[in-house]
Design a protein around this motif. Structure first.
Motif, PDB file in Angstrom:
ATOM      1  N   PRO A 289       0.703  -1.507   0.196  1.00  0.00           N
ATOM      2  CA  PRO A 289       0.301  -0.353  -0.372  1.00  0.00           C
ATOM      3  C   PRO A 289       0.486   1.379  -0.110  1.00  0.00           C
ATOM      4  N   PHE A 290       0.766   2.688  -0.803  1.00  0.00           N
ATOM      5  CA  PHE A 290       0.792   3.475  -0.415  1.00  0.00           C
ATOM      6  C   PHE A 290       0.327   5.101   0.156  1.00  0.00           C
ATOM      7  N   HIS A 291       0.503   5.607   1.186  1.00  0.00           N
ATOM      8  CA  HIS A 291       0.111   6.624   1.371  1.00  0.00           C
ATOM      9  C   HIS A 291       0.216   7.934   1.225  1.00  0.00           C
ATOM     10  N   PHE A 292      -1.163   8.837   0.631  1.00  0.00           N
ATOM     11  CA  PHE A 292      -1.067  10.219  -0.115  1.00  0.00           C
ATOM     12  C   PHE A 292       0.320  10.862   0.699  1.00  0.00           C
ATOM     13  N   GLY A 293       0.188  12.212   0.422  1.00  0.00           N
ATOM     14  CA  GLY A 293       1.286  12.455   1.427  1.00  0.00           C
ATOM     15  C   GLY A 293       1.796  14.110   0.773  1.00  0.00           C
ATOM     16  N   LYS A 294       2.030  15.700   1.535  1.00  0.00           N
ATOM     17  CA  LYS A 294       2.062  16.850   0.545  1.00  0.00           C
ATOM     18  C   LYS A 294       3.348  16.538  -0.106  1.00  0.00           C
ATOM     19  N   SER A 295       3.823  17.257  -1.042  1.00  0.00           N
ATOM     20  CA  SER A 295       5.546  16.881  -2.209  1.00  0.00           C
ATOM     21  C   SER A 295       5.738  17.459  -0.996  1.00  0.00           C
ATOM     22  N   GLN A 296       7.372  17.117  -0.786  1.00  0.00           N
ATOM     23  CA  GLN A 296       8.513  17.777  -0.530  1.00  0.00           C
ATOM     24  C   GLN A 296       9.658  18.076  -1.142  1.00  0.00           C
ATOM     25  N   SER A 297       8.923  18.525  -2.474  1.00  0.00           N
ATOM     26  CA  SER A 297       9.952  18.791  -3.216  1.00  0.00           C
ATOM     27  C   SER A 297      10.099  20.032  -2.925  1.00  0.00           C
ATOM     28  N   ARG A 298      11.537  21.063  -3.318  1.00  0.00           N
ATOM     29  CA  ARG A 298      11.339  22.110  -3.144  1.00  0.00           C
ATOM     30  C   ARG A 298      11.932  23.357  -4.127  1.00  0.00           C
ATOM     31  N   GLU A 299      12.350  24.379  -3.624  1.00  0.00           N
ATOM     32  CA  GLU A 299      12.110  25.742  -5.600  1.00  0.00           C
ATOM     33  C   GLU A 299      13.245  24.880  -6.557  1.00  0.00           C
ATOM     34  N   VAL A 300      13.035  24.948  -7.449  1.00  0.00           N
ATOM     35  CA  VAL A 300      14.475  25.212  -8.557  1.00  0.00           C
ATOM     36  C   VAL A 300      15.759  25.868  -8.899  1.00  0.00           C
TER      37      VAL A 300
ATOM     38  N   SER B  46       7.389  16.691  -8.400  1.00  0.00           N
ATOM     39  CA  SER B  46       6.519  16.676  -6.923  1.00  0.00           C
ATOM     40  C   SER B  46       6.791  15.463  -6.822  1.00  0.00           C
ATOM     41  N   ALA B  47       6.828  14.677  -5.550  1.00  0.00           N
ATOM     42  CA  ALA B  47       7.370  13.895  -5.242  1.00  0.00           C
ATOM     43  C   ALA B  47       5.867  12.849  -3.827  1.00  0.00           C
TER      44      ALA B  47
ATOM     45  N   TRP C 259      14.830  16.129  -7.165  1.00  0.00           N
ATOM     46  CA  TRP C 259      15.249  15.364  -8.169  1.00  0.00           C
ATOM     47  C   TRP C 259      15.362  14.153  -7.144  1.00  0.00           C
ATOM     48  N   ALA C 260      16.336  14.445  -6.229  1.00  0.00           N
ATOM     49  CA  ALA C 260      16.558  13.825  -5.651  1.00  0.00           C
ATOM     50  C   ALA C 260      15.378  13.107  -4.181  1.00  0.00           C
ATOM     51  N   ASP C 261      14.508  14.065  -4.704  1.00  0.00           N
ATOM     52  CA  ASP C 261      12.700  13.602  -3.903  1.00  0.00           C
ATOM     53  C   ASP C 261      12.676  12.482  -4.765  1.00  0.00           C
ATOM     54  N   ALA C 262      11.941  12.644  -5.900  1.00  0.00           N
ATOM     55  CA  ALA C 262      11.464  12.406  -6.986  1.00  0.00           C
ATOM     56  C   ALA C 262      12.376  10.584  -7.177  1.00  0.00           C
TER      57      ALA C 262
ATOM     58  N   SER D 242      11.831   8.592  -3.500  1.00  0.00           N
ATOM     59  CA  SER D 242      10.401   8.340  -3.766  1.00  0.00           C
ATOM     60  C   SER D 242       9.640   7.096  -4.183  1.00  0.00           C
ATOM     61  N   PHE D 243      10.785   6.588  -5.119  1.00  0.00           N
ATOM     62  CA  PHE D 243      10.425   5.274  -5.956  1.00  0.00           C
ATOM     63  C   PHE D 243      11.241   4.702  -5.623  1.00  0.00           C
ATOM     64  N   GLY D 244      12.192   3.953  -4.248  1.00  0.00           N
ATOM     65  CA  GLY D 244      13.148   3.380  -4.273  1.00  0.00           C
ATOM     66  C   GLY D 244      14.410   3.302  -4.632  1.00  0.00           C
ATOM     67  N   SER D 245      15.069   4.417  -5.026  1.00  0.00           N
ATOM     68  CA  SER D 245      16.093   4.294  -5.862  1.00  0.00           C
ATOM     69  C   SER D 245      16.701   5.973  -5.122  1.00  0.00           C
ATOM     70  N   ARG D 246      18.582   4.912  -5.419  1.00  0.00           N
ATOM     71  CA  ARG D 246      19.352   5.919  -4.781  1.00  0.00           C
ATOM     72  C   ARG D 246      19.500   7.267  -5.481  1.00  0.00           C
ATOM     73  N   TYR D 247      19.391   8.452  -5.225  1.00  0.00           N
ATOM     74  CA  TYR D 247      20.427   9.509  -5.714  1.00  0.00           C
ATOM     75  C   TYR D 247      21.762   9.793  -5.009  1.00  0.00           C
TER      76      TYR D 247
END
Length: 471
Positions: free
Chosen positions: A20-31, A42-43, A173-176, A179-184
């Protein structure tokens, strides 16, 4: 859900969300800095982020053959081929200042000499403990040598465990990725730490093999990223020419914006003011009068004129700025002392005094045709209206006119610089992302971001501070 960039379709990189997954606020930052607010990545997050483990790097990148069609090398000998070796350095101390700076000077040319790319500046960051493994900046500089051990090229490169101190923002970009289980992180960063100053990043000696060495170094950087299983390689604030070449090598292109002052062969500050619109000229004169009204005196100190007590005071001022603005300083007291001892007359420190007390300072470095404004700070106990503008902008303009320099670069951010004669210019960065799907999504985002940066620049120019006909 997937990483979304504006209204573009999800990238193939995104795949399916693990239930399952849970919806939440995006934690992305201004770029983008200033008022430029493009669509952001958005992630959606679920669970904890993975902790990155840094990969061991191979310190030998291989041998490569250069070919020549009967041309002559720098010693006048006819050469048919030459073998060069590329390797990774764990510290800039492993190459002599003479060899490194010869590469820097050939890469920039005397007129565009860039003090931040010198061995003296970069080694100051390492020796002071500012750009080292413990701070998330592990030196991984590249060096290219020929069979006679002559240095043909160097690259300032760091293995990074975060994105701070870069001034080209990729936190989202790191957040994205995460969020999909990969490492930035870790990632490779080719730059001058903590310094948003444009200049070449792949520093190659001026030999008949120059273009070949450049191409080999770029390929080696990409191979190093892949073999080390890193997410990405980032080359920030390269020259425009380098930026264009890197695009041809598969790098994604990004632009940003800074504010620079242009010297139109002015003989004095008043002559510069006469090019301004009347309202802007009046405002600047009023701001400068405030300095006299507060009984402040301004001095520009250079090289040996800057004493240890000046640097101790400036460090306190710098800490006041970082404590109020960022929270964590990138530089320590030792850096300023070490850097000053190595850079000599290339350092220009603007100071403000109230009586015998030093109350503020602005650090500048002098290049071939540019004055680079970098850091500012003041006494935390007192507020001096207009002092920031005087120390950072007006004194820099006066110094540039006096030294016959063509440009003042006043650092990142700050639309308030426009009405003081600093106009927007484009800055560049190049990004090599290993994942094809993620790269396509990012490139779509960068296309949208670039269009907005250019639109904002056009609007700022149209409402600029100069009289009509002054470009």
């Amino acid at each position: 859900m997937a990483v979304a960039i504006g209204s573009c379709k999800p990238s193939p990189f995104l795949g399916k969300l693990p239930p399952p997954f849970h919806f939440g606020k995006s934690q992305s930052r201004e770029v983008v800095r200033g008022s430029v607010q493009p669509a952001r990545i958005s992630a959606i997050f679920w669970g904890p982020k993975k902790v990155a483990e840094q990969q061991e790097l191979d310190f030998t990148l291989g041998n490569f053959t250069l070919t020549s069609s009967g041309s002559e090398d720098i010693c006048g000998n006819e050469v048919k081929h030459k073998v060069i070796s590329l390797s990774v350095l764990s510290s800039i101390s492993e190459v002599s200042s003479g060899d490194w700076d010869a590469c820097t000077l050939d890469a920039t040319g005397p007129e565009k000499y860039n003090p931040f790319l010198t061995h003296g500046f970069l080694s100051s960051l390492e020796e002071s403990g500012c750009a080292v493994k413990e701070t998330g900046w592990m030196p991984r500089h590249i060096i290219a040598k020929d069979e006679s051990d002559n240095v043909l090229g160097v690259v300032p490169l760091y293995l990074k465990s975060h994105s701070y101190g870069e001034f080209v923002f990729d936190h989202s970009w790191a957040d994205a990725y995460y969020s999909f289980g990969s490492r930035y992180y870790p990632k490779l960063q080719c730059c001058v730490p903590f310094t948003p100053v444009t200049g070449p990043r792949i520093l190659i000696r001026n030999t008949p093999f120059r273009d070949q060495v450049f191409e080999i170094v770029v390929s080696a950087l990409k191979d190093l990223t892949a073999k080390s299983r890193l997410s990405s390689l980032h080359i920030t604030f390269p020259s425009e020419n380098e930026w264009q070449k890197l695009s041809e090598k598969g790098f994604s292109q990004r632009i940003g914006m800074q504010y620079h002052w242009k010297n139109r062969n002015y003989k004095s500050f008043d002559e510069f003011l006469m090019d301004m619109k009347q309202s802007k000229r009046k405002n600047i004169r009023q701001e400068r009068k405030k300095i006299l009204q507060q009984n402040l005196s301004m001095k520009r100190l250079r090289g040996y004129e800057i004493k240890a007590n000046h640097w101790d005071s400036f460090y306190k001022f710098y800490r006041n700025t970082t404590d109020n603005k960022w929270g964590t300083p990138y530089l320590n007291r030792d850096f300023f002392h070490i850097m000053a001892s190595k850079m000599g007359d290339q350092v220009l420190l603007v100071v403000a005094e109230e009586g015998d007390e030093l109350v503020a300072g602005a650090l500048n470095l002098i290049g071939g045709d540019t004055l680079f404004g970098r850091l500012w700070g003041c006494n935390p106990r007192t507020y001096y209206p207009g002092l920031h503008f005087e120390a950072c902008y007006y004194q820099a303009i006066e110094a540039a006119i006096e030294l016959k320099l063509s440009t003042v670069e006043a650092g990142a951010q700050g639309e308030h610089k426009i009405q003081r004669g600093y106009l927007p210019v484009i800055t560049y960065s190049s990004h090599y992302l290993m994942d094809d799907g993620f790269r396509k999504a990012i490139e779509d985002f960068l296309h949208r971001e670039s269009a907005q940066v250019k639109l904002v620049m056009k609007m700022l120019y149209e409402s600029g501070p100069f009289k009509e006909g002054i470009d």
